[in-house]
Design a protein around this motif. Sequence first.
Motif: not given
Length: 74
Positions: A1-29
């Motif tokens: 997940i990539l998301r900008p986050i607004a800060c109190s000083d009217d600036a913004a920072v980026g947030l990057a999060v990787i969720l845990k879970g399977p990386r390939t579909p159950p049947g493969g690719l």
Amino acid sequence: ILRPIACSDDAAVGLAVILKGPRTPPGGLILKNAPGNPSVKSDLNKAEANKIPPLNGEPDVLEAFLQYLKKEQN
């Protein structure tokens, strides 16, 4: 997940999060419309990752992306 986050000083920072879970579909690719529908390997080993310059030897492409973001921040 990539998301900008607004800060109190009217600036913004980026947030990057990787969720845990399977990386390939159950049947493969598979390659759609390829003769024989061959299966595709989606994971890399360290030697393969060393051949791809942006990965810098990191076999997990999402982890390599996070490392890149951390490096760009400094």
